[in-house]
Design a protein around this motif. Sequence first.
Motif, PDB file in Angstrom:
ATOM      1  N   GLY A 106      -6.015 -15.334  -2.331  1.00  0.00           N
ATOM      2  CA  GLY A 106      -7.371 -15.295  -2.873  1.00  0.00           C
ATOM      3  C   GLY A 106      -7.623 -16.311  -3.972  1.00  0.00           C
ATOM      4  N   VAL A 107      -6.934 -17.442  -3.914  1.00  0.00           N
ATOM      5  CA  VAL A 107      -7.172 -18.480  -4.924  1.00  0.00           C
ATOM      6  C   VAL A 107      -8.620 -18.954  -4.846  1.00  0.00           C
ATOM      7  CG1 VAL A 107      -6.672 -20.889  -5.487  1.00  0.00           C
ATOM      8  CG2 VAL A 107      -4.792 -19.277  -5.137  1.00  0.00           C
ATOM      9  N   ASP A 108      -9.298 -18.975  -5.989  1.00  0.00           N
ATOM     10  CA  ASP A 108     -10.688 -19.435  -5.992  1.00  0.00           C
ATOM     11  C   ASP A 108     -10.939 -20.515  -7.042  1.00  0.00           C
ATOM     12  OD1 ASP A 108     -10.515 -18.032  -8.324  1.00  0.00           O
ATOM     13  OD2 ASP A 108     -11.884 -16.426  -7.735  1.00  0.00           O
ATOM     14  N   THR A 109      -9.867 -20.935  -7.720  1.00  0.00           N
ATOM     15  CA  THR A 109     -10.030 -21.962  -8.742  1.00  0.00           C
ATOM     16  C   THR A 109      -8.908 -22.986  -8.612  1.00  0.00           C
ATOM     17  OG1 THR A 109     -11.033 -20.381 -10.254  1.00  0.00           O
ATOM     18  CG2 THR A 109     -10.162 -22.403 -11.227  1.00  0.00           C
ATOM     19  N   LEU A 110      -9.321 -24.250  -8.607  1.00  0.00           N
ATOM     20  CA  LEU A 110      -8.363 -25.342  -8.492  1.00  0.00           C
ATOM     21  C   LEU A 110      -8.416 -26.106  -9.807  1.00  0.00           C
ATOM     22  CD1 LEU A 110      -6.520 -27.145  -6.671  1.00  0.00           C
ATOM     23  CD2 LEU A 110      -8.589 -28.312  -5.922  1.00  0.00           C
ATOM     24  N   ALA A 111      -7.311 -26.067 -10.565  1.00  0.00           N
ATOM     25  CA  ALA A 111      -7.309 -26.746 -11.859  1.00  0.00           C
ATOM     26  C   ALA A 111      -6.592 -28.084 -11.726  1.00  0.00           C
ATOM     27  CB  ALA A 111      -6.601 -25.885 -12.902  1.00  0.00           C
ATOM     28  N   ALA A 112      -7.099 -29.095 -12.446  1.00  0.00           N
ATOM     29  CA  ALA A 112      -6.484 -30.425 -12.384  1.00  0.00           C
ATOM     30  C   ALA A 112      -6.585 -31.097 -13.743  1.00  0.00           C
ATOM     31  CB  ALA A 112      -7.176 -31.266 -11.324  1.00  0.00           C
ATOM     32  N   ILE A 113      -5.757 -32.112 -13.949  1.00  0.00           N
ATOM     33  CA  ILE A 113      -5.800 -32.859 -15.196  1.00  0.00           C
ATOM     34  C   ILE A 113      -6.040 -34.336 -14.912  1.00  0.00           C
ATOM     35  CG2 ILE A 113      -4.508 -31.326 -16.714  1.00  0.00           C
ATOM     36  CD1 ILE A 113      -1.976 -32.832 -15.997  1.00  0.00           C
ATOM     37  N   CYS A 114      -7.022 -34.611 -14.066  1.00  0.00           N
ATOM     38  CA  CYS A 114      -7.315 -35.998 -13.731  1.00  0.00           C
ATOM     39  C   CYS A 114      -8.799 -36.132 -13.427  1.00  0.00           C
ATOM     40  CB  CYS A 114      -6.498 -36.437 -12.525  1.00  0.00           C
ATOM     41  SG  CYS A 114      -6.994 -38.032 -11.874  1.00  0.00           S
ATOM     42  N   ALA A 115      -9.427 -37.105 -14.053  1.00  0.00           N
ATOM     43  CA  ALA A 115     -10.864 -37.305 -13.880  1.00  0.00           C
ATOM     44  C   ALA A 115     -11.200 -37.656 -12.441  1.00  0.00           C
ATOM     45  CB  ALA A 115     -11.347 -38.411 -14.818  1.00  0.00           C
ATOM     46  N   ILE A 116     -10.337 -38.464 -11.819  1.00  0.00           N
ATOM     47  CA  ILE A 116     -10.611 -38.860 -10.440  1.00  0.00           C
ATOM     48  C   ILE A 116     -10.473 -37.664  -9.509  1.00  0.00           C
ATOM     49  CG2 ILE A 116      -9.667 -40.194  -8.513  1.00  0.00           C
ATOM     50  CD1 ILE A 116      -9.260 -42.520 -10.454  1.00  0.00           C
ATOM     51  N   CYS A 117      -9.405 -36.885  -9.684  1.00  0.00           N
ATOM     52  CA  CYS A 117      -9.230 -35.678  -8.863  1.00  0.00           C
ATOM     53  C   CYS A 117     -10.461 -34.786  -8.970  1.00  0.00           C
ATOM     54  CB  CYS A 117      -8.012 -34.874  -9.305  1.00  0.00           C
ATOM     55  SG  CYS A 117      -6.440 -35.700  -9.071  1.00  0.00           S
ATOM     56  N   LYS A 118     -10.946 -34.608 -10.209  1.00  0.00           N
ATOM     57  CA  LYS A 118     -12.073 -33.697 -10.415  1.00  0.00           C
ATOM     58  C   LYS A 118     -13.314 -34.196  -9.684  1.00  0.00           C
ATOM     59  CE  LYS A 118     -10.188 -32.599 -14.968  1.00  0.00           C
ATOM     60  NZ  LYS A 118     -10.334 -32.918 -16.409  1.00  0.00           N
TER      61      LYS A 118
ATOM     62  N   PHE B  78     -17.305 -37.485 -20.782  1.00  0.00           N
ATOM     63  CA  PHE B  78     -18.520 -37.414 -21.593  1.00  0.00           C
ATOM     64  C   PHE B  78     -19.732 -36.957 -20.790  1.00  0.00           C
ATOM     65  CE2 PHE B  78     -16.161 -41.061 -23.705  1.00  0.00           C
ATOM     66  CZ  PHE B  78     -15.614 -40.252 -24.687  1.00  0.00           C
ATOM     67  N   PHE B  79     -19.661 -37.121 -19.482  1.00  0.00           N
ATOM     68  CA  PHE B  79     -20.847 -36.872 -18.670  1.00  0.00           C
ATOM     69  C   PHE B  79     -20.643 -35.985 -17.457  1.00  0.00           C
ATOM     70  CE2 PHE B  79     -22.819 -40.495 -20.787  1.00  0.00           C
ATOM     71  CZ  PHE B  79     -24.112 -40.000 -20.905  1.00  0.00           C
ATOM     72  N   ALA B  80     -19.576 -36.253 -16.734  1.00  0.00           N
ATOM     73  CA  ALA B  80     -19.472 -35.677 -15.392  1.00  0.00           C
ATOM     74  C   ALA B  80     -19.089 -34.197 -15.443  1.00  0.00           C
ATOM     75  CB  ALA B  80     -18.439 -36.471 -14.589  1.00  0.00           C
ATOM     76  N   GLU B  81     -19.455 -33.486 -14.401  1.00  0.00           N
ATOM     77  CA  GLU B  81     -19.018 -32.114 -14.194  1.00  0.00           C
ATOM     78  C   GLU B  81     -17.877 -32.143 -13.189  1.00  0.00           C
ATOM     79  OE1 GLU B  81     -19.715 -29.261 -15.402  1.00  0.00           O
ATOM     80  OE2 GLU B  81     -21.484 -29.657 -16.616  1.00  0.00           O
ATOM     81  N   PRO B  82     -16.843 -31.388 -13.364  1.00  0.00           N
ATOM     82  CA  PRO B  82     -16.568 -30.404 -14.422  1.00  0.00           C
ATOM     83  C   PRO B  82     -15.838 -31.002 -15.629  1.00  0.00           C
ATOM     84  CG  PRO B  82     -14.821 -30.329 -12.815  1.00  0.00           C
ATOM     85  CD  PRO B  82     -15.744 -31.435 -12.383  1.00  0.00           C
ATOM     86  N   HIS B  83     -15.751 -32.335 -15.677  1.00  0.00           N
ATOM     87  CA  HIS B  83     -14.946 -32.983 -16.716  1.00  0.00           C
ATOM     88  C   HIS B  83     -15.336 -32.554 -18.129  1.00  0.00           C
ATOM     89  CE1 HIS B  83     -15.299 -35.334 -13.103  1.00  0.00           C
ATOM     90  NE2 HIS B  83     -14.271 -36.106 -13.410  1.00  0.00           N
ATOM     91  N   ILE B  84     -16.645 -32.456 -18.351  1.00  0.00           N
ATOM     92  CA  ILE B  84     -17.135 -32.235 -19.713  1.00  0.00           C
ATOM     93  C   ILE B  84     -16.652 -30.893 -20.272  1.00  0.00           C
ATOM     94  CG2 ILE B  84     -19.364 -31.202 -19.078  1.00  0.00           C
ATOM     95  CD1 ILE B  84     -20.521 -33.164 -21.331  1.00  0.00           C
ATOM     96  N   ASP B  85     -16.450 -29.928 -19.371  1.00  0.00           N
ATOM     97  CA  ASP B  85     -15.934 -28.637 -19.843  1.00  0.00           C
ATOM     98  C   ASP B  85     -14.500 -28.770 -20.346  1.00  0.00           C
ATOM     99  OD1 ASP B  85     -18.246 -26.981 -19.199  1.00  0.00           O
ATOM    100  OD2 ASP B  85     -17.797 -27.552 -17.139  1.00  0.00           O
TER     101      ASP B  85
ATOM    102  N   ILE C 211     -13.319 -26.470  -8.673  1.00  0.00           N
ATOM    103  CA  ILE C 211     -12.458 -27.427  -9.377  1.00  0.00           C
ATOM    104  C   ILE C 211     -12.802 -27.409 -10.869  1.00  0.00           C
ATOM    105  CG2 ILE C 211     -13.991 -29.295  -8.547  1.00  0.00           C
ATOM    106  CD1 ILE C 211     -10.346 -29.800  -9.605  1.00  0.00           C
ATOM    107  N   VAL C 212     -11.776 -27.199 -11.678  1.00  0.00           N
ATOM    108  CA  VAL C 212     -11.981 -27.155 -13.132  1.00  0.00           C
ATOM    109  C   VAL C 212     -10.919 -27.985 -13.851  1.00  0.00           C
ATOM    110  CG1 VAL C 212     -12.993 -24.830 -13.068  1.00  0.00           C
ATOM    111  CG2 VAL C 212     -10.543 -25.101 -13.483  1.00  0.00           C
TER     112      VAL C 212
END
Lengths: 257, 524
Positions: free
Chosen positions: B463-475, B241-248, B492-493
Amino acid sequence: MSVLSLVITALFYISFIIFVIGMTKKILQYWATPAPLKIPVAPTPLTRTGVVLRIIREVTLFESLFKSSKWTWIFGWLFHFGLFLVLIRHIRYFWPGEVPEIFLLVQPFKYGAFAMLIGLLGLMGRRIFVDRVRYISAPSDYIMLALLLIIGVSGAVMTFTSNHTDVVMVKEFASGLITFNWSELPTELQLLVHLLLVIILIAIFPISKLLHVPGVFFSPTRNQVDDARKKRHISSWALDQEKNNEVRLDQIMGEDE
Amino acid sequence: MAKDFEIPPLPKYIEIPSINEGAMKGEGPFKSSEEFQIPLGFPGEKVENWQDVAISKMGELKSKYRSVQVFLDVCVKCGACTDKCHYFLGSSDPKNMPVARQDLFRSVYRRHFTFAGKYFPKLVGAKDLDESMLDDWYNYFHQCSQCRRCSVFCPYGIDTAEISMAAREVLDAVGVGQKYCNQILGKAVTVGNNLGLPEPALRDTLIDLEEEIEEETGVAVKYPLDVKGSEILLITPSADFFAEPHIDGLIGYGKVFHQDGVSWTLSSYASEGANFGMFIGSYDVMRKAALRIRKAALDLEVSRVIVGECGHAWRVAYSFWNTLSGVGAGGSDEYSLKLQNQLDSRYPQPQHIIEYTYDLIKRDKLKFDKSENDDRTVTFHDSCNVARATNMGGIPNGQFILPREVIKAVCNNYIDMERETIKESTFCCGGGGGLLTDDLMEIRIKGAMPRMQALKEVEKTDGVDTLAAICAICKSQFSKVLPKFDFDPYMIVSVHQLVSDAIVLDKSHTIESGVEENIEEATQ
């Protein structure tokens, strides 16, 4: 019968009784202790068959250890497999009378003793020379390896060198333990050392890390089916708590706002 | 706590460090106070007879948890786990080797509960529970993120997470709790979320979010709250609800629901997916938190429960909800039956948002413009709890397959990190298990090293420039630690942010279809 043979006979029975009672208690304890939550660890089998196969792979191939450390795996597997062959070869001593054909098939595998000893030496070397393993080792960890090494060496000495013992007498003695038809034991030092240490090993089985033998079958991370959404898994104490203590949670942690 | 320390370098290959005793010795994280202890049913301060209380609690736990009893007995000290913990690799403190961490607990178990330990303590490494042992417990059991990587590699499956949960439970029982976890839990079990966010604040936030999305896309994506009779109840970590990048990521979920045309709702009563009860090892607290979700599902009369991107939330939901509250199939108690009656049995309950989106993709229900993500080269970080403790899609290894399939459906450039650092062997972000607090920053940064090392390699080679995750703590953790290792903190997204960026929204779903084009023109 000589006093020595009587003492060894008695010790065999005592250690065997300690082993049976101790192991039964531990296995019952593992059995009776509930696993209240589903905690299998990936890669998780989704079916019961998958779990059985996983445990078979784990106890015959040491699958997880293989993933973890190739050296520990090689030494650990050589030791256990060697020991397994050696144990099967020992059945002929304890079998009263003629040994069934099937056990004779493993007779050529007497070199299993070397696999066992190489494995033990490797594990000992790792314990002494790898700083991380040295850090976690208690005296009992070294003693356990030493015990097995001496048992293995004393056995190998009797099999592979000219220091044989009278195997016919040994068979009389060992099968006599089974049939309660006690008899005299040869008195070579290597045999007595071998037998005494085996007696000690049997006795300490239920109070030492050798409990990994029954324990591996009870490990919830390995023996659970990954089906938490399909079946409700609940332990007896949690169920009691649910029935009797519903209000208690509210009392402790406050009513919901 | 602001002691100076070196950021570990990132080598080409991870070398197992030589042990450095006492490297992470310390007082541990901030201790909880009466204010946070009492509401959870724990003593407010260290109790007078703490040794007796601790030993009897140990006895209780080992009789209630087979894992604890078996794991304490069967370790043979083979050393297989010694180089598997990210905190050991990053800190070189030998007490961060999984077996040595367990031995802090095991040595006391041996002293008090085993024949050998009672009569020959020196021989078997049995130790008394004295002041300094308790300090070590507090310090080192709060340097374990309960990620379970060690368990994958143990020949007996010994799971340090189980031991660390038990140790924390004993610590709570003697009145030595951790502030971060217990303060948060107090809010979660009374207000409904870890942030202590009451209903009006949550409602305002969601309205703002709706406005923001409509401004940006011209489409009225809705974030319903407490709407009775919705088909789906979404339970997501409150960080969304609040944190970045979680809200995206939350924006992404909303767009997917919008596109599917399904009715869904959040609950202000159960507005938290995260369940810190697991971190402190307390079945009761964990259950208390989980019961809010059951109540919300029943009150709102939903037919599906879906969980947002949160690692241990998904572990608790997938593995424990059915046990704790009957959300799932097969139960026969009153609530289980009620839920089974109400929830749609054509779907597994609960489901992960990734399973939901994946299913829509498979059924061709979603359209994507993958070129929207062409400026990115993406890799996926398997969050420890999702990877090692759950499944998705009901297929073997689905928890590794589904998130990658979703990413590949919305991105053209995807690369995996080194095999030994992903899937069941994934390295924890370094901030899980109740460690996501500033007073543990040193161990968080050191523990992040193995993950950062693998990331650095794919950055160099692909050339990886984006790290995707499915965990609020990881993010949250990555946002903090990435810059320490010379990465862009914004790399991190959420996986659903990638979905959100590529999804083609269907304008017909909007209410005022005339206005939207003007807005779109205006925003372009």
